[in-house]
Design a protein around this motif. Structure first.
Motif, PDB file in Angstrom:
ATOM      1  N   VAL A  92      50.284  30.667  25.340  1.00 22.90           N
ATOM      2  CA  VAL A  92      51.030  29.575  25.943  1.00 22.90           C
ATOM      3  C   VAL A  92      50.467  29.286  27.328  1.00 22.90           C
ATOM      4  CG1 VAL A  92      53.295  28.773  26.681  1.00 22.90           C
ATOM      5  CG2 VAL A  92      53.089  30.263  24.690  1.00 22.90           C
ATOM      6  N   THR A  93      50.057  28.027  27.535  1.00 20.86           N
ATOM      7  CA  THR A  93      49.567  27.612  28.854  1.00 20.86           C
ATOM      8  C   THR A  93      50.390  26.417  29.328  1.00 20.86           C
ATOM      9  OG1 THR A  93      47.883  26.251  27.810  1.00 20.86           O
ATOM     10  CG2 THR A  93      47.211  28.423  28.508  1.00 20.86           C
ATOM     11  N   TYR A  94      50.461  26.250  30.628  1.00 24.13           N
ATOM     12  CA  TYR A  94      51.245  25.192  31.260  1.00 24.13           C
ATOM     13  C   TYR A  94      50.344  24.349  32.158  1.00 24.13           C
ATOM     14  CZ  TYR A  94      55.451  27.771  29.943  1.00 24.13           C
ATOM     15  OH  TYR A  94      56.437  28.403  29.240  1.00 24.13           O
ATOM     16  N   ASN A  95      50.728  23.093  32.291  1.00 23.39           N
ATOM     17  CA  ASN A  95      50.138  22.224  33.314  1.00 23.39           C
ATOM     18  C   ASN A  95      51.037  22.287  34.532  1.00 23.39           C
ATOM     19  OD1 ASN A  95      47.966  21.241  31.853  1.00 23.39           O
ATOM     20  ND2 ASN A  95      49.146  19.551  30.985  1.00 23.39           N
ATOM     21  N   VAL A  96      50.452  22.351  35.698  1.00 23.68           N
ATOM     22  CA  VAL A  96      51.207  22.384  36.950  1.00 23.68           C
ATOM     23  C   VAL A  96      50.651  21.301  37.868  1.00 23.68           C
ATOM     24  CG1 VAL A  96      51.876  23.764  38.949  1.00 23.68           C
ATOM     25  CG2 VAL A  96      51.576  24.862  36.732  1.00 23.68           C
ATOM     26  N   CYS A  97      51.547  20.445  38.351  1.00 21.17           N
ATOM     27  CA  CYS A  97      51.151  19.402  39.292  1.00 21.17           C
ATOM     28  C   CYS A  97      50.952  20.039  40.658  1.00 21.17           C
ATOM     29  CB  CYS A  97      52.219  18.310  39.362  1.00 21.17           C
ATOM     30  SG  CYS A  97      51.834  17.014  40.557  1.00 21.17           S
ATOM     31  N   GLN A  98      49.799  19.769  41.264  1.00 20.03           N
ATOM     32  CA  GLN A  98      49.491  20.339  42.570  1.00 20.03           C
ATOM     33  C   GLN A  98      50.192  19.575  43.699  1.00 20.03           C
ATOM     34  OE1 GLN A  98      47.540  23.179  42.967  1.00 20.03           O
ATOM     35  NE2 GLN A  98      47.824  23.214  40.761  1.00 20.03           N
ATOM     36  N   LYS A  99      50.727  18.387  43.369  1.00 19.11           N
ATOM     37  CA  LYS A  99      51.379  17.581  44.389  1.00 19.11           C
ATOM     38  C   LYS A  99      52.870  17.888  44.478  1.00 19.11           C
ATOM     39  CE  LYS A  99      51.819  12.797  45.883  1.00 19.11           C
ATOM     40  NZ  LYS A  99      51.571  11.408  45.552  1.00 19.11           N
ATOM     41  N   CYS A 100      53.570  17.837  43.316  1.00 17.95           N
ATOM     42  CA  CYS A 100      55.024  18.025  43.360  1.00 17.95           C
ATOM     43  C   CYS A 100      55.480  19.366  42.786  1.00 17.95           C
ATOM     44  CB  CYS A 100      55.734  16.882  42.636  1.00 17.95           C
ATOM     45  SG  CYS A 100      55.465  16.840  40.858  1.00 17.95           S
ATOM     46  N   GLY A 101      54.608  20.099  42.102  1.00 19.57           N
ATOM     47  CA  GLY A 101      54.948  21.418  41.603  1.00 19.57           C
ATOM     48  C   GLY A 101      55.598  21.433  40.230  1.00 19.57           C
ATOM     49  N   ARG A 102      55.708  20.347  39.559  1.00 18.20           N
ATOM     50  CA  ARG A 102      56.342  20.305  38.238  1.00 18.20           C
ATOM     51  C   ARG A 102      55.459  21.030  37.223  1.00 18.20           C
ATOM     52  NH1 ARG A 102      60.045  16.736  35.108  1.00 18.20           N
ATOM     53  NH2 ARG A 102      59.354  16.975  32.963  1.00 18.20           N
ATOM     54  N   ARG A 103      56.119  21.795  36.332  1.00 17.83           N
ATOM     55  CA  ARG A 103      55.426  22.521  35.263  1.00 17.83           C
ATOM     56  C   ARG A 103      55.855  21.950  33.923  1.00 17.83           C
ATOM     57  NH1 ARG A 103      56.355  28.714  35.274  1.00 17.83           N
ATOM     58  NH2 ARG A 103      55.113  28.417  33.409  1.00 17.83           N
ATOM     59  N   TRP A 104      54.931  21.830  32.997  1.00 17.47           N
ATOM     60  CA  TRP A 104      55.248  21.411  31.622  1.00 17.47           C
ATOM     61  C   TRP A 104      54.197  21.984  30.690  1.00 17.47           C
ATOM     62  CZ3 TRP A 104      52.845  18.383  35.142  1.00 17.47           C
ATOM     63  CH2 TRP A 104      51.698  17.712  34.767  1.00 17.47           C
ATOM     64  N   LYS A 105      54.611  22.168  29.443  1.00 19.85           N
ATOM     65  CA  LYS A 105      53.708  22.722  28.452  1.00 19.85           C
ATOM     66  C   LYS A 105      52.628  21.719  28.087  1.00 19.85           C
ATOM     67  CE  LYS A 105      56.553  26.118  26.142  1.00 19.85           C
ATOM     68  NZ  LYS A 105      57.115  26.571  24.884  1.00 19.85           N
ATOM     69  N   ILE A 106      51.470  22.208  27.824  1.00 15.74           N
ATOM     70  CA  ILE A 106      50.366  21.321  27.438  1.00 15.74           C
ATOM     71  C   ILE A 106      50.697  20.662  26.109  1.00 15.74           C
ATOM     72  CG2 ILE A 106      47.952  21.295  26.700  1.00 15.74           C
ATOM     73  CD1 ILE A 106      47.390  23.414  28.758  1.00 15.74           C
ATOM     74  N   GLY A 107      50.428  19.387  26.018  1.00 15.46           N
ATOM     75  CA  GLY A 107      50.675  18.641  24.791  1.00 15.46           C
ATOM     76  C   GLY A 107      52.013  17.958  24.771  1.00 15.46           C
ATOM     77  N   ARG A 108      52.807  18.104  25.787  1.00 13.31           N
ATOM     78  CA  ARG A 108      54.117  17.438  25.812  1.00 13.31           C
ATOM     79  C   ARG A 108      54.161  16.364  26.847  1.00 13.31           C
ATOM     80  NH1 ARG A 108      58.595  22.048  24.719  1.00 13.31           N
ATOM     81  NH2 ARG A 108      57.631  22.785  22.839  1.00 13.31           N
TER      82      ARG A 108
END
Length: 188
Positions: A172-188
């Protein structure tokens, strides 16, 4: 701004041309010349002067009133054209106070006259069309943050978990926004 009848030959201007179809008399230049020659005359003197310039004397009263009406219209058009030429210059005199100002200014810095607004109302300047700001073109396969739209995205893995330990930590890997810090799963 054409005359109903030619002042030289009396021909009817059916198509409202500025040049007479039968004698080739140019009524536009005739009107412009009359405006220049009669600008400082009173109405009676102007009427007499116009009647002297008309070669075709039949129905002259109607022709004189037609010429006077067209002279007024031509004078207004010439004045507007002159104003447009004036307002093409970078520095112009303010219509209210007469001091020199830039054509680019919205209001006169000396007296507060709303220059740009008045020029748009009089049809001398065209209002700028309101166009939306263009978005920078980005490739369609570039990942964006769903919260802020930033393209500065990093990925991170789930890592060790107390309940599951190392099971699935690599999957399981996540995308993390470097600007606002939001995390979400890849592909969603």
């Amino acid at each position: 701004m054409t005359l109903l009848k030619c002042p030289k030959c009396g021909c009817d201007h059916v198509w409202r041309n500025s040049i007479c179809s039968s004698c080739s008399f140019n009524t536009r230049t005739y009107l412009e010349q009359l405006i220049k020659e009669t600008e400082n005359m009173d109405d009676d003197t102007r009427r007499k002067y116009i009647s002297d310039t008309i070669l075709y004397k039949e129905n002259s009263d109607q022709m004189i009133s037609d010429i006077l009406m067209n002279m007024d219209l031509t004078a207004k058009k010439l004045k507007k054209d002159k104003e447009k030429q004036l307002y093409n210059q970078p520095i112009i005199p303010c219509p209210a106070c007469g001091k020199n100002i830039s054509i680019e200014s919205d209001v006169c810095v000396h007296c507060g006259y709303p220059l740009k607004k008045k020029l748009i109302e009089n049809g001398i300047l065209n209002p700028l069309p309101s166009t939306p700001c263009p978005r920078p073109s980005t490739p369609t396969n570039q990942v964006r943050c769903p919260k802020c739209g930033s393209t500065s995205i990093a990925t991170e893995k789930r890592g060790f978990d107390l309940m599951w330990g190392f099971l699935g930590s690599e999957w399981v890997t996540y995308n993390v926004c470097q600007k606002c810090g939001r995390r979400w799963k890849i592909g969603r």
